[in-house]
Scaffold this motif. Structure first.
Motif, PDB file in Angstrom:
ATOM      1  N   LEU A  19       0.796  -0.427   0.000  1.00  0.00           N
ATOM      2  CA  LEU A  19       0.000   0.000   0.000  1.00  0.00           C
ATOM      3  C   LEU A  19       1.168   0.626   0.000  1.00  0.00           C
ATOM      4  N   GLY A  20      -0.897   1.826  -0.859  1.00  0.00           N
ATOM      5  CA  GLY A  20      -1.158   2.760  -1.043  1.00  0.00           C
ATOM      6  C   GLY A  20      -1.199   2.951  -0.645  1.00  0.00           C
ATOM      7  N   GLY A  21      -0.550   1.176  -0.931  1.00  0.00           N
ATOM      8  CA  GLY A  21      -0.732   1.473  -0.639  1.00  0.00           C
ATOM      9  C   GLY A  21      -0.332   1.886  -0.219  1.00  0.00           C
ATOM     10  N   ILE A 280      -7.830  -7.119  -9.973  1.00  0.00           N
ATOM     11  CA  ILE A 280      -6.473  -7.162  -9.423  1.00  0.00           C
ATOM     12  C   ILE A 280      -6.203  -5.854  -8.688  1.00  0.00           C
ATOM     13  N   GLY A 281      -5.559  -5.929  -7.532  1.00  0.00           N
ATOM     14  CA  GLY A 281      -5.256  -4.728  -6.775  1.00  0.00           C
ATOM     15  C   GLY A 281      -3.875  -4.755  -6.167  1.00  0.00           C
ATOM     16  N   GLY A 282      -3.595  -3.748  -5.353  1.00  0.00           N
ATOM     17  CA  GLY A 282      -2.317  -3.652  -4.658  1.00  0.00           C
ATOM     18  C   GLY A 282      -2.507  -3.699  -3.166  1.00  0.00           C
ATOM     19  N   ASP A 283      -1.496  -3.270  -2.426  1.00  0.00           N
ATOM     20  CA  ASP A 283      -1.532  -3.394  -0.971  1.00  0.00           C
ATOM     21  C   ASP A 283      -2.553  -2.475  -0.323  1.00  0.00           C
ATOM     22  N   GLY A 284      -3.132  -1.540  -1.099  1.00  0.00           N
ATOM     23  CA  GLY A 284      -4.207  -0.716  -0.572  1.00  0.00           C
ATOM     24  C   GLY A 284      -5.456  -1.513  -0.260  1.00  0.00           C
ATOM     25  N   TRP A 285      -5.511  -2.746  -0.753  1.00  0.00           N
ATOM     26  CA  TRP A 285      -6.638  -3.625  -0.444  1.00  0.00           C
ATOM     27  C   TRP A 285      -6.505  -4.254   0.949  1.00  0.00           C
ATOM     28  N   GLU A 286      -5.334  -4.158   1.539  1.00  0.00           N
ATOM     29  CA  GLU A 286      -5.055  -4.830   2.809  1.00  0.00           C
ATOM     30  C   GLU A 286      -5.897  -4.264   3.939  1.00  0.00           C
ATOM     31  N   SER A 287      -6.931  -4.989   4.315  1.00  0.00           N
ATOM     32  CA  SER A 287      -7.781  -4.592   5.439  1.00  0.00           C
ATOM     33  C   SER A 287      -8.729  -5.727   5.773  1.00  0.00           C
TER      34      SER A 287
END
Length: 415
Positions: A19-21, A280-287
């Protein structure tokens, strides 16, 4: 935000977090300082002159700023848990030269301007010798010139936008960067057989814009095509018009380099308008709020991240962290941001132990000299740009769980 693949050995430890993130994560309009060089003196956006802060009394003050409230509050809360655990362990072991570490925490309410305000307080009023933060790159880039001008080291746990550390030679990070994370996402998409990908970015997020641009450049260099590039703004609740555009461009997959706060809604609405392809996403999805926000709409989708742990054999230092975390936060499972917060604090603590004197300038040089530090998120060596070179993990969403799917080393994607 990155957390290394502890899961294939053990469970991958929590680019992003490249992340974004989260993430995690945003692009600067232009670099304010030199970004190359390991010695103090880089020009910055601020004209403030200072000799840094020194330790007085029986405590060593370290500052922390994060999104404890606001739109991205899970980012700040998770990071704070890791930071506090690292400091509690250091104090229990006797502190630094007999002095206890005092954490001074400030809530920026998920707002970039507030980040600037609270960091000014930390360096000017609280006289901290170092600052930890932020997760979102836009907030890190707002606060970094304050730390640079005051000659107080700032270590971001998980701001992945390349511009963050270009703000000056007192600015560090312990995560990978988006110019690695986005390239990994592009290579992964191509490896999966996706030849035509739509990119759906948040125009209000520097993280999202940089991620999308870097992904597109790499994906096209591999021979892939960009089907369409619609945009949205964080805070939007209706994405169906843009999703209809995406559907009409007939892509094989959709890259959504945003934060969990919008991704769940986007995924649900995508399925409602007939977009059934992988997202597909990046570390901003981490939650832990990602899947609840999406229902079943993200089943079988992927995102890049820094760390993940599940049942399995883990390395001794990771198991020690897991045991301590479980004791400190019963019922909670550490994610990438917990691990990165812990690692950021530990890098500062180790720097204090190695520094010639207990002041910000000496500490800056000690942090810059970090090599092969065995963090929870992977082995950390800071390069001349003060960035960590690490592996990136690709996670697959299965039900309510994230599962390790693949890992990429920098050399595997030409970096």
């Amino acid at each position: 935000m990155k957390l290394r693949r502890q899961s294939f050995l053990l469970g991958a430890v929590l680019f992003g977090a490249l992340l974004g993130g989260y993430g995690c994560k945003d692009k600067a309009e232009s670099p304010s300082g030199g970004g190359s060089g390991d010695k103090p003196g880089t020009k910055t956006e601020t004209t403030t002159e200072s000799k840094g802060n020194s330790v007085t009394g029986d405590t060593i003050k370290i500052g922390e700023y994060g999104s404890m409230t606001g739109d991205n509050s899970t980012f700040g809360i998770s990071t704070d848990r890791g930071i506090k655990l690292a400091i509690e362990e250091a104090n229990a072991a006797g502190g630094i030269q007999g002095k206890k570490i005092e954490l001074v925490s400030e809530d920026d309410a998920s707002k970039a301007e507030q980040a600037k305000t609270v960091v000014q307080k930390l360096v000017s009023s609280d006289k901290v010798v170092a600052v930890i933060g932020e997760v979102a790159s836009s907030r890190s880039m707002m606060a970094a010139p304050i730390c640079q001008g005051a000659k107080v080291p700032m270590v971001s746990p998980s701001s992945t936008n390349p511009e963050v550390t270009r703000k000056g030679d007192y600015i560090f990070r312990v995560c990978f960067t988006d110019d690695f994370q986005a390239v990994v996402a592009a290579q992964f998409a191509f490896d999966q057989g996706f030849k035509n990908v739509a990119i759906f970015t948040d125009v209000k997020s520097d993280y999202s814009k940089a991620f999308g641009e870097l992904f597109g450049k790499k994906f096209k260099s591999l021979g892939g095509k960009i089907a369409s590039e619609p945009t949205y703004q964080s805070g939007d609740v209706d994405f169906k018009a843009q999703l209809a555009t995406i559907k009409g461009s007939n892509p094989d997959a959709v890259l959504i380099p945003g934060y969990y706060t919008e991704v769940g809604t986007i995924a649900r609405q995508a399925r409602e308008v007939g977009v059934s392809i992988p997202l597909i996403g990046g570390d901003g999805w981490e939650s832990d709020q990602l899947v609840p926000g999406a229902g079943t709409a993200l089943e079988g989708c992927f995102f890049t991240n820094h760390y993940f742990v599940h049942d399995g054999t883990v390395e001794p230092h990771v198991q020690k962290f897991l045991d301590a975390f479980s004791k400190a936060y019963p019922g909670k499972k550490p994610g990438a941001l917990d691990a990165l917060g812990y690692d950021a604090a530990r890098v500062i603590i180790e720097g204090l132990r190695k520094a010639k004197t207990l002041d910000s300038v000496a500490l800056r040089d000690a942090i810059a000299d970090t090599k092969d530090y065995q963090g929870i998120s992977g082995k950390i060596t800071l390069d001349k740009e003060r960035n960590a070179r690490k592996e990136a993990l690709v996670l697959k969403i299965a039900g309510k769980e994230f599962k390790p799917f693949k890992t990429y080393k920098p050399e595997q994607v030409g970096l």
